[in-house]
Write an enzyme that holds these catalytic residues in place. Structure first.
Site, short mmCIF file in Angstrom:
data_model
loop_
_atom_site.label_atom_id
_atom_site.label_comp_id
_atom_site.label_asym_id
_atom_site.label_seq_id
_atom_site.Cartn_x
_atom_site.Cartn_y
_atom_site.Cartn_z
N GLY A 104 -17.54 11.72 -11.72
CA GLY A 104 -17.16 10.32 -11.89
C GLY A 104 -15.75 10.05 -11.39
O GLY A 104 -15.07 10.94 -10.87
N ASP A 120 -12.20 -1.25 -8.54
CA ASP A 120 -12.45 -0.08 -9.39
C ASP A 120 -11.54 -0.01 -10.60
O ASP A 120 -11.85 0.68 -11.57
CB ASP A 120 -12.24 1.21 -8.58
CG ASP A 120 -13.43 1.58 -7.70
OD1 ASP A 120 -14.35 0.75 -7.56
OD2 ASP A 120 -13.43 2.70 -7.16
N GLU A 139 0.85 -1.20 0.00
CA GLU A 139 0.00 0.00 0.00
C GLU A 139 0.88 1.24 0.00
O GLU A 139 1.78 1.37 0.81
CB GLU A 139 -0.93 -0.01 1.22
CG GLU A 139 -1.71 1.28 1.45
CD GLU A 139 -2.54 1.74 0.24
OE1 GLU A 139 -3.38 0.96 -0.25
OE2 GLU A 139 -2.33 2.88 -0.22
N CYS A 143 -12.21 3.88 0.01
CA CYS A 143 -13.43 3.63 0.78
C CYS A 143 -13.30 4.05 2.24
O CYS A 143 -14.08 4.83 2.76
CB CYS A 143 -13.80 2.16 0.67
SG CYS A 143 -15.24 1.72 1.62
N HIS A 202 -43.79 -7.17 12.29
CA HIS A 202 -44.61 -5.96 12.40
C HIS A 202 -44.31 -5.27 13.72
O HIS A 202 -44.21 -5.94 14.74
CB HIS A 202 -46.09 -6.33 12.34
CG HIS A 202 -46.98 -5.12 12.54
ND1 HIS A 202 -47.19 -4.21 11.54
CD2 HIS A 202 -47.66 -4.68 13.62
CE1 HIS A 202 -47.98 -3.26 11.99
NE2 HIS A 202 -48.28 -3.51 13.25
#
Ligand code: FAD
Ligand code: NAI
Length: 469
Positions: free
Chosen positions: A275, A316, A35, A44, A448
């Protein structure tokens, strides 16, 4: 190979990369993760999903305190904004999340390297640290999970102070009197909502004649009306051609999308949200011979393999929706494939959520997609005005819409505008994953009083037999 220390090196620690590394380690692969940034978690966790949701949550409560608390008998007076404290709350949330990823990587014995990763050759990754020192790592397989970056418009430069991308819009130190958002996509509407709730006047300029392109038209039309009621204004079929930053206030030159006379609109901050583009700078893809498409995305086959043996890609940086959960599922699938298992992602069932108020959530096909594919379908709709829980909570905006194949009743798409739509869509995704019919949802007992009863009623409505309408 005796000299191969790693089975897998993953480049990029976003939701695609870190999940892939953990799954690979679980499967017994000796795994490393590279990284370039100081913290794990990618777009994210650091500048995307997590900080934006923290600000959406806090600003929604701020709005409720000002508008709906009194109606419920909670007298707190006019709420006062402490923006610095809200930013600290957001930063602490990010910090907790990125530390969580570091903990998980350690727990799963994934080796981590901080630096820019470059594919030196098939089976070789060079990692260059901030001090300029490089080391070479050997591996059997490489997964590219380098994510995406902000798309820019020619002639408008982002300074992250007054002309900002989503990254700058998450750290503004004061509420702009006027925010001009370029692009009525997910980022524009989420971050536009945050700053509108905190006091900004918000104008969204969108190139197309609608907001949220790609999402069901009916949902988007109703959603736009709801946002307008909240005070956001829209200029559709328009584009920002230039932003003059020379004065105290920004001057945006706004033109009709089809050309014509421009007008100048003043603003204090401009948010560019048109975008995102795949990110593969410095990776050495061209030298390694890895193929990209005309939009810069790494080309992969159905098993996430690139054209170069031993090099895979996910998230991505490849085609498909730019969503964290899509990247995560691809991370798991590719790790399983590399470990010799049968990893798979069902692209027909990827939920999509916009975390505004109300939320928008969808899974599967829109009506427009079904029409253009020539599929015959039935529609079941149920409004939250007829749902007991929504009524008592004063949250009656929106509806649930279920699209089911006419012949088989199989659910092909579910679209929700409404409170908590993002959580409710999970039921639809599970149903669709199991090939459910609308009848299956209609016959499933729903607790409910919950908002999920609207999903059941929409399923009943497919067969024209809702009870509460
Ligand atoms: P990324 O998260 O972009 O991670 C890629 C990582 O690779 C980065 O950490 C980067 O530093 C690193 N990297 C790149 N090149 C190198 C290199 N050469 N060497 C080493 N490291 C490298 N999605 C959702 O599903 N829900 C949301 O609510 C949501 N909200 C969002 C809000 C905003 C403001 C933004 C911008 C995005 C949002 N997204 C959301 C989209 C989501 O963030 C992305 O889809 C997701 O992060 C993609 O994951 P990834 O692993 O492919 O890449
Ligand atoms: P987007 O693709 O969602 O929207 C961009 C919008 O800008 C479109 O409506 C487009 O028509 C418009 N546009 C493009 N050029 C323009 C121009 N010149 N002038 C005016 N409008 C123009 O992109 P966005 O909002 O930047 O988000 C990027 C990605 O991040 C999305 O693809 C999304 O998947 C992801 N994301 C997801 C979130 C979520 O899941 N809740 C939240 C935020 C981002």
């Amino acid at each position: 190979m005796a000299n191969t220390p790693y089975d897998l090196i993953v480049i990029g620690s976003g939701p695609g990369g870190y999940v892939c590394a953990i799954r690979a380690a679980q499967l017994g692969l000796k795994t490393a993760l590279v990284e370039k940034d100081k913290t794990f978690g990618g777009t994210c966790l650091n500048v995307g999903c997590i900080p934006s949701k923290a600000l959406l949550h806090a600003s929604e409560l701020y709005e409720q305190a000002g508008h709906t608390f009194a109606k419920m008998g909670i007298a707190v007076g006019a709420p006062k904004l402490d923006l610095a404290a809200m930013m600290t709350f957001k930063d602490e949330g990010v910090d907790g999340n990125v530390k969580g990823v570091a903990f998980l990587l350690k727990k799963n014995k994934v080796d981590t390297f901080q630096g820019v990763g470059r594919i030196a050759a098939s089976g070789k990754v060079e990692v260059k640290g901030a001090d300029g020192k490089a080391q070479m790592l050997d591996t059997k397989a490489i997964v590219i999970a380098t994510g995406s970056d902000v798309a820019r418009l020619p002639g408008i430069s982002i300074d992250e102070k007054r002309v900002v991308s989503s990254t700058g819009a998450l750290v503004l130190d004061k509420v702009p009197a006027k925010l001009l958002v370029i692009g009525a996509g997910v980022i524009g509407l989420e971050l536009g909502s945050v700053w509108r709730r905190l006091g900004a006047e918000v104008l969204v300029v969108e190139f197309l004649d609608r907001i949220l392109p790609g999402m069901d038209n009916e949902v988007c039309r109703q959603f736009q009306r709801l946002l307008e009621k909240q005070g956001i204004t829209f200029k559709l079929s328009a584009k920002v051609a230039a932003v003059d930053t020379s004065g105290n206030r920004l001057k945006a030159k706004v033109e009709p999308a089809s050309g014509g006379a421009a007008e100048v609109i003043e603003a204090d901050v401009v948010l560019m949200a048109v975008g995102r583009v795949p990110y593969s700078n410095g990776l050495g893809l061209d030298e390694a011979g890895v193929k990209k498409d005309n939009r810069g995305r790494v080309v992969v086959d159905g098993h996430f393999a690139t054209n170069v043996s031993g090099i895979y890609a996910i998230g991505d940086v490849i085609a498909g929706p730019m969503l964290a959960h899509k990247a995560e599922d691809e991370g798991v699938a590719v790790a399983e494939i590399i470990a010799g298992q049968a990893g798979h992602v069902n692209y027909d069932v990827i939920p999509n959520v916009v975390y505004t108020y109300p939320e928008i959530a969808s899974v599967g096909k829109s009506e427009e997609e079904l029409k253009s594919a020539g599929v015959s379908y039935n529609v079941g709709k149920f409004p939250f005005t007829a749902n007991g829980r929504a009524k008592v909570n004063l949250q009656t905006e929106g509806f649930v819409k279920i699209l089911a194949e006419a012949k088989t009743d199989r659910v092909l798409g579910v679209h929700i505008v409404g409170p908590d739509a993002g959580n409710m869509i999970a039921e639809a995704a599970v149903a669709m994953e199991f090939g459910a019919a609308a009848e299956d949802i209609a016959r499933t007992c729903h607790a409910h009083p919950t908002l999920t009863e609207a999903v059941k009623e929409a399923a009943l409505a497919v067969g024209k037999r809702s009870i509460h309408m």
